[in-house]
Motif scaffolding. Sequence first.
Motif, PDB file in Angstrom:
ATOM      1  N   LEU A 145       0.778  -1.269  -0.117  1.00  0.00           N
ATOM      2  CA  LEU A 145      -0.048  -0.073  -0.018  1.00  0.00           C
ATOM      3  C   LEU A 145       0.945   1.104  -0.137  1.00  0.00           C
ATOM      4  O   LEU A 145       0.556   2.341  -0.620  1.00  0.00           O
ATOM      5  CB  LEU A 145      -1.121  -0.127   1.092  1.00  0.00           C
ATOM      6  CG  LEU A 145      -2.138  -1.141   1.272  1.00  0.00           C
ATOM      7  CD1 LEU A 145      -2.882  -1.116   2.461  1.00  0.00           C
ATOM      8  CD2 LEU A 145      -2.915  -0.979  -0.056  1.00  0.00           C
TER       9      LEU A 145
ATOM     10  N   PHE B  31      -6.071  -0.915  -2.495  1.00  0.00           N
ATOM     11  CA  PHE B  31      -6.681  -0.691  -1.192  1.00  0.00           C
ATOM     12  C   PHE B  31      -8.072  -1.612  -1.319  1.00  0.00           C
ATOM     13  O   PHE B  31      -8.330  -1.738  -0.029  1.00  0.00           O
ATOM     14  CB  PHE B  31      -6.779   0.883  -1.227  1.00  0.00           C
ATOM     15  CG  PHE B  31      -5.646   1.702  -0.681  1.00  0.00           C
ATOM     16  CD1 PHE B  31      -5.643   1.849   0.857  1.00  0.00           C
ATOM     17  CD2 PHE B  31      -4.736   2.140  -1.808  1.00  0.00           C
ATOM     18  CE1 PHE B  31      -4.280   2.347   1.335  1.00  0.00           C
ATOM     19  CE2 PHE B  31      -3.632   2.767  -1.037  1.00  0.00           C
ATOM     20  CZ  PHE B  31      -3.274   2.857   0.389  1.00  0.00           C
TER      21      PHE B  31
ATOM     22  N   MET C 264      -7.364   1.123   7.744  1.00  0.00           N
ATOM     23  CA  MET C 264      -6.943   1.736   6.718  1.00  0.00           C
ATOM     24  C   MET C 264      -6.615   3.200   6.578  1.00  0.00           C
ATOM     25  O   MET C 264      -5.961   3.917   6.423  1.00  0.00           O
ATOM     26  CB  MET C 264      -7.995   1.281   5.598  1.00  0.00           C
ATOM     27  CG  MET C 264      -7.659   0.032   5.028  1.00  0.00           C
ATOM     28  SD  MET C 264      -6.172  -0.026   4.082  1.00  0.00           S
ATOM     29  CE  MET C 264      -6.302  -1.613   2.858  1.00  0.00           C
TER      30      MET C 264
ATOM     31  N   SER D  18      -3.568   5.929   6.411  1.00  0.00           N
ATOM     32  CA  SER D  18      -3.355   7.350   5.655  1.00  0.00           C
ATOM     33  C   SER D  18      -2.677   8.323   6.756  1.00  0.00           C
ATOM     34  O   SER D  18      -2.046   9.071   6.239  1.00  0.00           O
ATOM     35  CB  SER D  18      -4.658   7.738   5.224  1.00  0.00           C
ATOM     36  OG  SER D  18      -5.599   8.109   6.360  1.00  0.00           O
TER      37      SER D  18
ATOM     38  N   ILE E  22      -9.381   5.366   0.267  1.00  0.00           N
ATOM     39  CA  ILE E  22      -9.952   4.299   1.234  1.00  0.00           C
ATOM     40  C   ILE E  22     -11.475   4.371   1.554  1.00  0.00           C
ATOM     41  O   ILE E  22     -12.288   3.522   1.770  1.00  0.00           O
ATOM     42  CB  ILE E  22      -9.193   4.704   2.609  1.00  0.00           C
ATOM     43  CG1 ILE E  22      -7.530   4.084   2.436  1.00  0.00           C
ATOM     44  CG2 ILE E  22      -9.909   3.752   3.889  1.00  0.00           C
ATOM     45  CD1 ILE E  22      -6.563   4.639   3.608  1.00  0.00           C
TER      46      ILE E  22
END
Length: 260
Positions: free
Chosen positions: A192, A208, A222, A226, A245
């Motif tokens: 990712l 993702f 997730m 970020s 996401i």
Amino acid sequence: MALLDPKERSDRGLALQAEVNGQPAQAPVSPVEESIRDFVYAEVWSRPGLDRRSRYLISIASAVMSAAPEAMIDGYVRGALRSGELTLAELREGALHLSVYGGWPRGLEWDAANSRAQQALGLKPADCPPIRAEAWDPVARGEKGQAEFTKTMTFPGGPSSNPFQEAINNFVFGEMWCRPGLDERARRWITLVGVANSAAEIPIKSHFHAGMASGNCTREEMLEFSLQYGVHAGWPRASLVNGVIMEMAKKVEAGLPWHG
């Protein structure tokens, strides 16, 4: 409304900085260093929404991909080893995995940090399983890669119609993703980071989506990704990832594919 104590935040940040990096932290001497102590460590690394092992993987990969100072990368690697969150063998596998999604020059940078930490901590060399020790049938290798692609990405891959696609089927999924030295969830975080840095729409959305559809990561994890990624890559890139996401999470929850 209760007020928050700036000294308490700074103390927490300094303690976490020392803990994460595996050595005493120095008092900041500039606004940048102060923000690292008071925000990056005190507020990001202290969040409960993501386990420490995952934060290390995201941070090491993100720092390498962002051409971070050697001292920052070395601190994460050293801290991961001293805390027991990652072994030297797992970190070696991590460098290999990042080589595919970030390029071999970046993988070599991570691997160099592993070697420096090994020497500094007096660790024995990690086992280095060969990429492939036995002879192979090219057709069987391709079929295994396609099967691994389907499992990892949660949708079927295309046929090997050109050299690049052959490399994806034969090496990336036929050999690397299925190596036992690093679990799938760990490989997912490194992937990712690589695709996020690429700014390429299809890899970002598909990976993702697959991270959540496969069950490797939750929507909440997730979103923590970020933030952790943004510390190293910057807010503009992290903002794009955060939006993807939320978009992909809705599709996963609705049972929809990443595209369309």
